[in-house]
Design a protein around this motif. Structure first.
Motif, PDB file in Angstrom:
ATOM      1  N   VAL A  15       0.844  -1.188   0.000  1.00  0.00           N
ATOM      2  CA  VAL A  15       0.000   0.000   0.000  1.00  0.00           C
ATOM      3  C   VAL A  15       0.878   1.236   0.000  1.00  0.00           C
ATOM      4  CG1 VAL A  15      -1.744   1.253   1.286  1.00  0.00           C
ATOM      5  CG2 VAL A  15      -1.807  -1.229   1.211  1.00  0.00           C
ATOM      6  N   GLN A  55      -3.488   5.920  -9.861  1.00  0.00           N
ATOM      7  CA  GLN A  55      -4.612   5.067  -9.471  1.00  0.00           C
ATOM      8  C   GLN A  55      -4.932   4.010 -10.506  1.00  0.00           C
ATOM      9  OE1 GLN A  55      -7.605   7.912  -8.094  1.00  0.00           O
ATOM     10  NE2 GLN A  55      -7.389   6.865  -6.137  1.00  0.00           N
ATOM     11  N   ARG A  58      -3.017   0.126 -10.363  1.00  0.00           N
ATOM     12  CA  ARG A  58      -3.505  -1.091  -9.743  1.00  0.00           C
ATOM     13  C   ARG A  58      -4.822  -0.790  -9.060  1.00  0.00           C
ATOM     14  NH1 ARG A  58      -0.310  -5.509  -8.037  1.00  0.00           N
ATOM     15  NH2 ARG A  58      -1.674  -6.996  -7.029  1.00  0.00           N
ATOM     16  N   LYS A  59      -5.772  -1.662  -9.254  1.00  0.00           N
ATOM     17  CA  LYS A  59      -7.057  -1.483  -8.600  1.00  0.00           C
ATOM     18  C   LYS A  59      -7.282  -2.629  -7.629  1.00  0.00           C
ATOM     19  CE  LYS A  59      -9.691   1.502 -11.528  1.00  0.00           C
ATOM     20  NZ  LYS A  59      -8.858   1.725 -12.727  1.00  0.00           N
ATOM     21  N   ALA A  60      -7.913  -2.308  -6.524  1.00  0.00           N
ATOM     22  CA  ALA A  60      -8.192  -3.345  -5.542  1.00  0.00           C
ATOM     23  C   ALA A  60      -9.243  -4.292  -6.106  1.00  0.00           C
ATOM     24  CB  ALA A  60      -8.697  -2.721  -4.262  1.00  0.00           C
ATOM     25  N   GLN A  64      -6.443 -10.538  -8.924  1.00  0.00           N
ATOM     26  CA  GLN A  64      -5.442  -9.563  -9.349  1.00  0.00           C
ATOM     27  C   GLN A  64      -4.102 -10.280  -9.447  1.00  0.00           C
ATOM     28  OE1 GLN A  64      -4.717  -6.604 -10.907  1.00  0.00           O
ATOM     29  NE2 GLN A  64      -5.947  -5.515  -9.413  1.00  0.00           N
ATOM     30  N   CYS A  71       2.554  -0.814  -6.430  1.00  0.00           N
ATOM     31  CA  CYS A  71       1.865  -0.686  -5.157  1.00  0.00           C
ATOM     32  C   CYS A  71       0.429  -0.252  -5.412  1.00  0.00           C
ATOM     33  CB  CYS A  71       2.557   0.361  -4.295  1.00  0.00           C
ATOM     34  SG  CYS A  71       4.256  -0.039  -3.945  1.00  0.00           S
ATOM     35  N   GLN A  72      -0.375  -0.567  -4.437  1.00  0.00           N
ATOM     36  CA  GLN A  72      -1.758  -0.118  -4.442  1.00  0.00           C
ATOM     37  C   GLN A  72      -1.751   1.322  -3.908  1.00  0.00           C
ATOM     38  OE1 GLN A  72      -4.775  -2.096  -4.888  1.00  0.00           O
ATOM     39  NE2 GLN A  72      -5.622  -0.047  -4.830  1.00  0.00           N
ATOM     40  N   THR A 126      -4.630  -2.387   4.691  1.00  0.00           N
ATOM     41  CA  THR A 126      -4.890  -2.052   3.287  1.00  0.00           C
ATOM     42  C   THR A 126      -5.314  -0.608   3.121  1.00  0.00           C
ATOM     43  OG1 THR A 126      -7.124  -2.889   3.537  1.00  0.00           O
ATOM     44  CG2 THR A 126      -5.526  -4.375   2.538  1.00  0.00           C
ATOM     45  N   SER A 127      -5.853   0.006   4.172  1.00  0.00           N
ATOM     46  CA  SER A 127      -6.317   1.369   3.922  1.00  0.00           C
ATOM     47  C   SER A 127      -5.926   2.377   4.992  1.00  0.00           C
ATOM     48  CB  SER A 127      -7.834   1.379   3.744  1.00  0.00           C
ATOM     49  OG  SER A 127      -8.436   0.711   4.812  1.00  0.00           O
TER      50      SER A 127
END
Lengths: 938, 166
Positions: A15, A55, A58-60, A64, A71-72, A126-127
């Motif tokens: 991340v 953005q 890579r998308k969550a 995947q 990286c995300q 993750t966030s």
């Protein structure tokens, strides 16, 4: 997948937090850029492009698999705060002894005291907490207009002022970075600062000094800690983003490796010293701390996740598998995880999600068999557990869970097949006998070449959606049983699960799943362009959809489906599939009160000859009841066309002879046999029409009641069916049949024109005796059709000549044709004289015509009956001797019939062919012999 | 060692795709309709395999699909009679040799059943749907065919690794 927390399913990737980009306003493209705002817009545009580029990298998602080391990216506010690590502040002396906020050992944690892993833990990683933090900052610049004209004399005061101002701004910037660096350092997060500056600034000689100042002030000395970016073209920006990602990816890996190490240390420490008290049996109400197995699951799961963040799939797989098997151990004991508790449900969801992650790992590498095998094993283990927990096949919980497993596999596969995953093709390996693989191959490989394990054969996701739907149907069934039980017994079944189940709209779920299955089956059908009928699998699912509509009382929708499916089944004559369909269709028609449809369906079902009672009335009785009791919606005659489906009566047409002459009667029999099992005697048949191809209107047979009642066998003689309707009046008969009764209409028809009269039944027999009825099988192929032909012409043709013929002679040859018929004929003769001998030049002369090989259409005129005509044909043969062959064709045409040249079949024409062989020899043969003897000298 | 194969159902389907005989060996009668659906839907996969293989079609078409508790295998005779086999799904490798052997036995059974000259004698008039008298071998009137198919199922179910160790 909605059944599980998305956090537990998502593919993890490092991340990266990106902050500071929203400080620049997004340029409004609709407004024309004015010169004054150009620079601000430059950065606004740059920031917008950066946001987009970062953005889209890579998308969550759950699926995947791509291994591009990116990286995300999550865009955050500059002032973003990380969640506190522990309950007490770092300065507190108790800090080192305190536990993480999420730990089961922290009393305020949701996991206290015995929870395993909450989705919030993954969410944190993750966030909420990144592995790298990228901060975009704008370095202070004076606008060019402020710098004054270069022509102005250097103003040292002003210069110093400006320098001071810059220094002040740079120090502010550095302190901002320092502040941020403090929070990131705390957690070992890599901080990277990107300074945004104009191109002019980059070229400024003071810039380097300012940069060094900022770096020193903010402690950004480590490599890859400071970047400078000026507004550049999108392609250059792309290069920048890629290099940023690549550089920071390594740091991200370090971050997660550090986490892994920390967790491993804790695990090792934990496994050595178990200091948690084992709870006393029966004290399940008291909060019990997490048991060692639980801690093991926690650590394994965390290590798996950090490995997954790092992209180290093999390690992740191992830890996930360990976590899964440890969970299985925990579920094995009801004291560790008492069923139907909150912790138990949480752990079950965790196990399911781990299973998905393991299966997904195998699918990424196209190890289909392993993926499916793991999924099946998971389902088998847990369905055994469910039985043990009193949630076996007889409960809706069981089927709900099974359906969810099928569904999640389907969803995973569906996502996978949309991107990288390929589905295997399960075709037998026909070369398995060649022995080429015999030596040196792995045992697995050789087993694979011998055959496959069907339960490990991965199929397209439609199959799994279908299974999910099927299991949901079971779930609904069990639920309805439970509901019934509740209503009758009024027992205290009101468990929270059951209350929840009451709110579930099962039919909508079933419908959704079947519809998805249908779409996928359709997608995966390889349609053969020559044979576009492959809709059996989809028909099957459509049938299930229709059934679901029926169950949810959407009868009109169900009918629409039934109509389409019935076509397939009718065409292929699969009665066994059609019967249940028709009976549900009929039930829909009953519910809708559609009289016409009901009548149509009942008539079709009568034809199927099944004694299946559907309600109190048989289909026949119901038909009569409908006809008597209800009124049709319109006055129009309802025409039921059952040409596609099976007729009620087996009809059969047979002609005695395959061929008759014009005007000669052709004997036929038409038999109508009633169904054997369904009574039809009460059907109020009023008339029966027989259509003939040579008549415009049908022969109508009207019903007339007779005292005898319905009979099992009737023969009706129609004698000669005239070709014009006026000549025959109406015919009356008793049109009531017994079960299996047979009605035979016998008669003759004749035609004045050559034609072919056709029936449509392939196999036939001829009634030869009435009492008792006996039949003769008519074995010829087209027994239900008869050809009507003209009578052939009677002509006597005689050819007179005296063979042999001599070469170069005008050989004489008489053709004598006598009409021995009763009709006059127009006669024409053709002579064909093929050359078959090399070097032979022949001529034929007939009347005025002269040819070497063919004389066509020599008229002999119209010959009245008894009249003869004679013509002489000459033949001149030259060249080599040998047999000459001559073909003579005599064509006679009736003068009465008007011939239609377009239809040679219909012409009344007879051709008589005769072939003559004429030996031809030399007229004179000379043979000479000379003999001499030598006189002997004496 | 692999467990015994268990046949749940066998279906014979005519070249015109009409059912000849669908024989179920599973106990529950209410599920027999399921095997009719399986036999019918298998035709889709069979046609797909046959058209994909072109002229070089082998008789044995392999696993057609696995659904619910059965694995479905297909076979097409040179005269386009299709034989569909529904095996009880078990977690083990099913060897193609064994399945091929069962199919060959079923094929021979069908072959000897249609060799019955009495089939063509006095064909009933109500069987007017199909031109082939061979559909009749599946009718309840001709018991021999059914008996032999049942026998094959019994033998397959009782013999451990019926053909795996020749």
């Amino acid at each position: 997948m909605n059944a599980y927390p998305p956090a537990l399913l998502a593919q993890l990737a490092p991340v990266m937090f990106v902050a500071g980009l929203d400080a620049f306003p997004t340029p409004d493209s609709s407004q024309p850029t004015t010169t004054t705002s150009t620079k601000a817009n430059d950065f606004g545009l740059l920031a917008a492009r950066l946001r987009e580029a970062l953005q889209t990298e890579r998308k969550a998602a759950t699926w995947q698999p791509n291994k591009t080391k990116t990286c995300q990216v999550i865009l955050v506010d500059k002032e973003v705060q990380f969640p506190p690590r522990k309950f007490v502040s770092q300065e507190d002396p108790r800090y080192s002894a305190a536990h993480s906020l999420l730990s089961p050992l922290t009393p305020t944690s949701r996991l206290h005291p015995d929870g395993l892993i909450a989705p919030i833990w993954i969410l944190k990683h993750t966030s909420l907490v990144p592995s790298v933090f990228v901060l975009f900052l704008r370095i202070f610049e004076f606008s060019p207009s402020d710098s004054g004209s270069p022509l102005d004399a250097p103003d040292s005061n002003r210069e110093r002022e400006r320098e001071l101002e810059e220094r002040k701004r740079d120090a502010e910037l550095a302190s901002e970075v320092v502040l941020r660096k403090k929070t990131t350092n705390e957690r070992g997060i890599k901080l990277t600062v990107v300074l945004m500056a104009t191109q002019r600034m980059l070229d400024d000689p003071t810039f380097d000094a300012r940069l060094t100042f900022i770096r020193r002030q903010s402690g950004l000395d480590s490599p890859a800690a400071l970047f400078v970016l000026s507004p550049v073209s999108p392609s250059e920006l792309g290069v920048f983003v890629t290099s940023l990602q690549q550089t920071l990816y390594e740091h991200a890996l370090e971050y997660y490796t550090a986490h892994s190490k920390r967790v491993r240390r804790k695990r090792n420490r934990h496994s050595q010293a178990i200091s948690y008290p084992i709870p006393v049996q029966g004290s399940s109400n008291i909060a019990r701390p997490l048991r060692p197995e639980g801690w093991a699951v926690r650590y394994e799961y965390k290590m798996a996740c950090f490995a997954e963040f790092r992209g180290d799939d093999e390690v992740a797989l191992k830890h996930y598998q360990d976590a899964h098997s440890m969970l299985v151990v925990m579920f094995g004991s009801t004291t560790t995880l008492p069923p139907r508790t909150y912790r138990w449900a949480e752990a079950k969801a965790l196990a399911d999600c781990i299973n998905v992650k393991i299966s997904r790992h195998y699918l990424y590498s196209n190890e289909h068999a392993l993926a499916l095998s793991h999924h099946n094993t998971h389902m088998r283990i847990f369905s055994d557990f469910l039985r043990g927990w009193g949630m076996g096949e007889e409960t809706f919980e069981y089927w709900s869970w099974i359906a969810r497993q099928h569904r999640i596999l389907a969803e995973l596969l569906e996502q996978g097949t949309r991107s990288t995953s390929m589905l295997p093709v399960h075709k037998p390996n026909h070369n398995s006998g060649s022995g080429g693989l015999a030596a040196g191959t792995l045992e697995v490989e050789s087993m694979r070449s011998l055959g496959i394990n069907p339960s490990h054969a991965l199929q397209h996701p439609g199959f799994y959606y279908y299974m999910a739907a099927k299991c949901t149907e079971m779930r609904r069934e069990r639920f309805l049983t439970a509901l019934e039980l509740e209503n009758t017994q009024e027992s205290v079944m009101a468990s929270p699960g059951f209350m929840n189940e009451k709110k579930v709209d099962h039919l909508t779920i079933i419908l959704e799943l079947y519809t998805k299955a249908y779409e996928l089956f359709k997608k995966y059908t390889i349609v053969d362009p020559q044979n576009p009928t492959q809709e059996r699998l989809t028909s099957w699912i459509a049938y299930r959809i229709a059934h679901t509509y029926y169950a949810s009382a959407k009868y009109d929708m169900a009918i629409r489906f039934f109509e389409r499916i019935a076509k397939t089944y009718r065409r292929e004559k699969w009665g066994s599939l059609l019967h249940p369909l028709l009976s549900t269709w009929l039930a829909c028609a009953r519910e809708l009160g559609d009289v016409e449809l009901r009548v149509k369906l009942l008539i079709e079902m009568l034809g199927h000859d099944i004694v299946e009672k559907d309600g109190p009335l048989s289909y026949g009785e119901e038909l009569v009841a409908v006809l008597k009791s209800t009124a049709p919606s319109s006055d129009e005659v309802l025409l039921v066309d059952i040409s596609e489906s099976q007729p009620i009566f087996d009809s059969n047409v047979v002609f005695w002879a395959p061929e008759v002459k014009v005007g000669e009667p052709a004997a036929f029999q038409i038999s109508l046999i009633a169904p054997h099992n369904v009574p039809v005697s009460f059907l109020p048949i009023s008339s029966l029409s027989i259509y003939f191809s040579h008549r415009d209107c049908p022969l109508v047979i009207r019903h007339q009641d007779s005292e005898a009642g319905p009979s099992s066998f009737q023969l009706m003689n129609l004698t000669n069916v005239a070709s014009s309707p006026e000549e025959s009046g109406d015919v009356f008969a008793n049109l009531r049949w017994q079960k299996g009764g047979c009605f035979i209409f016998a008669g003759t028809i004749s035609s004045e024109l050559p034609t072919s009269l056709k029936g449509l039944s392939p196999r036939s027999r001829w009634l030869s005796s009435v009492d008792p009825p006996q039949y003769l099988p008519i074995e010829r192929e087209a027994s239900s059709s008869v050809n009507v032909r003209h009578r052939s012409h009677a002509l006597a043709v005689s050819l007179t000549h005296e063979s042999p013929a001599y070469l170069n002679e005008k050989y004489l040859f008489t053709i004598n044709i006598t009409n021995t018929d009763t009709r006059p004929f127009d006669v024409v003769v053709n002579v064909l004289f093929p050359i078959e001998i090399d070097g032979a030049a022949n001529t034929i002369i007939l009347g005025d015509e002269c040819s070497t090989n063919f004389i066509k259409g020599v008229p002999f005129g119209v010959l009245a009956p008894g009249v003869s005509a004679v013509k002489t044909l000459y033949l001149v043969n030259t060249g080599a001797p040998g047999d000459r062959v001559i073909d003579i064709s005599v064509q006679s045409r009736s003068t009465e019939a008007e011939a239609d040249p377009a239809e040679p079949e219909g012409q009344d024409l007879t051709e008589t062919l005769s072939t003559l062989v004429i030996p031809t020899v030399d007229p004179i043969k000379v043979s000479q012999t000379i003999s001499f003897t030598r006189r002997s000298w004496k | 060692m692999a467990p015994n194969l268990r046949l749940n159902a066998v279906a014979f389907i005519s070249p015109q795709n009409h059912p000849i005989l669908i024989r179920t060996f599973a106990k529950q009668d209410e599920h027999s309709i399921k095997y009719h659906y399986i036999a019918h839907t298998s035709l889709d996969v069979i046609e797909e395999r046959v058209s994909a293989a072109g002229k070089a079609t082998e008789c044995y078409l392999g696993l057609l699909y696995a659904m619910e508790d059965v694995a479905v295998y297909g076979y097409i005779t040179p005269l386009k009679v299709k034989i569909v086999l529904a095996l009880a799904l078990s977690d083990s490798v099913v060897r193609d040799v064994e399945i091929t052997m069962i199919f060959k036995a079923l094929h021979m059974t069908y072959y000897s059943a249609i060799s019955n000259p009495f089939l063509k004698l006095n064909p009933p008039t109500d069987a007017a749907h199909d031109h082939s008298p061979y559909l009749l071998v599946g009718s309840p009137k001709w018991k021999n065919f059914r008996m032999r198919v049942d026998e094959i199922s019994r033998v397959v179910g009782n013999t451990p690794n019926a053909v795996s160790n020749p």
